[in-house]
Design an enzyme around this catalytic site. Structure first.
Site, PDB file in Angstrom:
ATOM      1  N   ARG A  40     -22.677  31.535  37.452  1.00  0.00           N
ATOM      2  CA  ARG A  40     -22.419  30.440  36.560  1.00  0.00           C
ATOM      3  C   ARG A  40     -23.494  29.488  36.645  1.00  0.00           C
ATOM      4  O   ARG A  40     -24.043  28.553  35.725  1.00  0.00           O
ATOM      5  CB  ARG A  40     -21.075  30.032  36.662  1.00  0.00           C
ATOM      6  CG  ARG A  40     -20.054  31.021  36.117  1.00  0.00           C
ATOM      7  CD  ARG A  40     -18.696  30.619  36.188  1.00  0.00           C
ATOM      8  NE  ARG A  40     -17.823  31.215  35.308  1.00  0.00           N
ATOM      9  CZ  ARG A  40     -16.369  31.679  35.331  1.00  0.00           C
ATOM     10  NH1 ARG A  40     -16.011  30.797  36.317  1.00  0.00           N
ATOM     11  NH2 ARG A  40     -15.895  32.468  34.651  1.00  0.00           N
ATOM     12  N   LYS A 200      -3.051  45.326  26.922  1.00  0.00           N
ATOM     13  CA  LYS A 200      -1.496  44.984  26.083  1.00  0.00           C
ATOM     14  C   LYS A 200      -1.975  44.510  24.752  1.00  0.00           C
ATOM     15  O   LYS A 200      -2.921  43.671  24.408  1.00  0.00           O
ATOM     16  CB  LYS A 200      -0.848  43.839  26.961  1.00  0.00           C
ATOM     17  CG  LYS A 200      -0.148  44.402  28.124  1.00  0.00           C
ATOM     18  CD  LYS A 200       0.471  43.252  28.729  1.00  0.00           C
ATOM     19  CE  LYS A 200       1.205  43.434  29.900  1.00  0.00           C
ATOM     20  NZ  LYS A 200       1.950  42.436  30.591  1.00  0.00           N
ATOM     21  N   GLY A 353     -12.990  38.904  29.612  1.00  0.00           N
ATOM     22  CA  GLY A 353     -13.433  38.872  30.841  1.00  0.00           C
ATOM     23  C   GLY A 353     -13.696  40.433  31.459  1.00  0.00           C
ATOM     24  O   GLY A 353     -14.753  40.695  32.028  1.00  0.00           O
ATOM     25  N   GLY A 376     -11.148  33.563  28.798  1.00  0.00           N
ATOM     26  CA  GLY A 376     -10.072  32.835  27.722  1.00  0.00           C
ATOM     27  C   GLY A 376     -10.492  32.105  26.687  1.00  0.00           C
ATOM     28  O   GLY A 376     -10.174  32.329  25.340  1.00  0.00           O
TER      29      GLY A 376
END
Ligand code: ADP
Ligand code: MG
Length: 396
Positions: A40, A200, A353, A376
């Site tokens: 990052r 999910k 991710g 996210g």
């Protein structure tokens, strides 16, 4: 959401103090605080180097972890050290965010120099998007540049609030996300094929809903497959199942038909007797998974069908692994779909991710058009949500 925002190239920064929001939320070794992955920090370099080369004085800031107030464990000092090594010039570390030390160091900062504020979450007003904190941060600088894509879905003082008080533009990381992902959502090169997988259904409802409105083909794989299969009358054995979402899945199948969206589900499934890396893979028909078996990956017939859909696509958006790729015996479906994306001429975008990690782990990272850096944030992006850290930037 308007994805067409001003970037650092659209404003004059020469001789100006620039507050630069970065994503320096790096993983650290617990005992020593040593940075275990500086990806990052490296990713932030192009924008930082551009600003410095243009004669700006750069006041960088970021959050790190989830401190509850000032806490040396969450200090950005190790980041300043690593950033300084990468840039080959000193990075002055402030002892606070908007306190006397930050103010004195910001006031003394010269064009071509860079400093780093302490962890923005040391200030209780950060996550509350407190206007007083936003105003104080803005008071350190004359221009705000946001390059923390991983945080744009959060309305915090340093990610959104501060833009109320300064001219606000994007850095190169956010600009690329907006250009490629925004472009694919707002004005895709068609056919637009969305590949959805992961664990999910429930965590992807927003993504499915939005893509159903804009995609030509939706491909479903991964753990969410089995709730769809059950909803369509198949038997799923001990596979991951979310009974509360059966009606939703039934609805989605009907809606796709109504809208003329092609919906592809796996025909064959690689299953196992238990959720384990050593479990023996068995190939079965997806609609008829035996009682004591769980679906772990998509099978070869499915791979062929999915790959075929990707071949003639204009744009492919992929979110969610096709199987339990962490276990080598069940990584083949994800690997094959990554290969199909690598081989197509379509614009290929990977968001999420675990999906980004899978593509990197399987060795296809440099063959994608774009891998979104925010976990996210990229999911909320794909949901078509207005992201506070983007809407606050000046329109181009
Ligand atoms: P992303 O982070 O890219 O949005 P998710 O978090 O939704 O992706 O899902 C990633 C996880 O889904 C992986 O850890 C993977 O093991 C799991 N997964 C994929 N297929 C299955 C399956 N058939 N059964 C259980 N878990 C699965
Ligand atoms: Mg995930």
């Amino acid at each position: 959401m308007n994805y067409n925002k001003k970037t650092v190239k659209d404003i004059e920064v020469k001789g100006k103090k620039v507050l630069l929001r970065c994503d320096f939320n790096v993983p650290q070794e617990k005992a020593t605080g040593a940075i275990t992955d500086d990806k990052r920090i490296v990713a932030a370099l192009p924008t930082i180097q551009y600003l410095l080369s243009q004669g700006a004085a750069v006041i960088a800031c970021s959050h790190l972890g989830k401190p509850k107030g000032p806490d040396p464990v969450f200090s950005l000092t190790p980041v300043a050290k690593r950033l300084s090594e990468l840039l080959g010039q000193p990075v002055e570390m402030a002892a606070d965010v908007v306190g006397p030390d930050a103010q004195a160091k910001a006031a003394a900062l010269q064009p071509g120099q860079i400093m780093l504020l302490e962890n923005t979450r040391f200030e209780p007003g950060e996550t509350k998007n407190d206007p007083a904190l936003a105003k104080a941060m803005a008071g350190l600088a004359e221009v705000y540049v946001s390059d923390a894509f991983g945080s744009v879905h959060r309305a915090h003082a340093s990610t959104a609030g501060v833009a109320d008080y300064l001219p606000a533009v994007s850095g190169f990381l956010i600009a690329k996300e907006l250009e490629i992902m925004g472009g694919a959502l707002a004005n895709p090169k068609r056919p637009l094929v969305a590949i959805l997988g992961g664990a999910k259904v429930s965590s992807k409802i927003g993504v499915i809903n939005h893509l159903l409105d804009i995609a030509d083909t939706i491909i479903v794989g991964g753990g969410m497959t089995y709730t769809f299969i059950k909803a369509m009358g198949g038997s799923v054995g001990t596979s991951l199942l979310e009974p509360d979402w059966l009606d939703y899945c039934r609805d989605m199948v009907a809606k796709a038909k109504e809208k003329g969206v092609q919906l592809l589900l796996p025909e064959d499934t690689v299953c196992a007797a238990e959720f384990s890396a050593d479990a023996a893979p068995e190939l079965v028909d997806t609609m008829a998974i035996p009682d004591n078996r769980m679906g772990m990956d998509i099978g070869p017939k499915t791979v062929a069908r999915f790959s075929d859909a990707v071949k003639d696509a204009g744009t492919v958006i992929w979110n969610g692994p096709m199987g339990v790729f962490e276990f080598p015996a069940f990584a083949e479906g994800t690997r094959a779909v990554a290969k199909a994306l690598a081989d197509t001429n379509a614009i290929t975008i990977v968001g999420g991710g675990d999906s980004a990690a899978a593509v990197a782990q399987l060795g296809f990272a440099d063959q994608m058009t774009h891998i979104s850096t925010g976990g996210g944030a990229s999911l909320e992006f794909l949901e078509g949500k207005a992201l506070p850290g983007v809407t606050c930037l000046m329109d181009a």
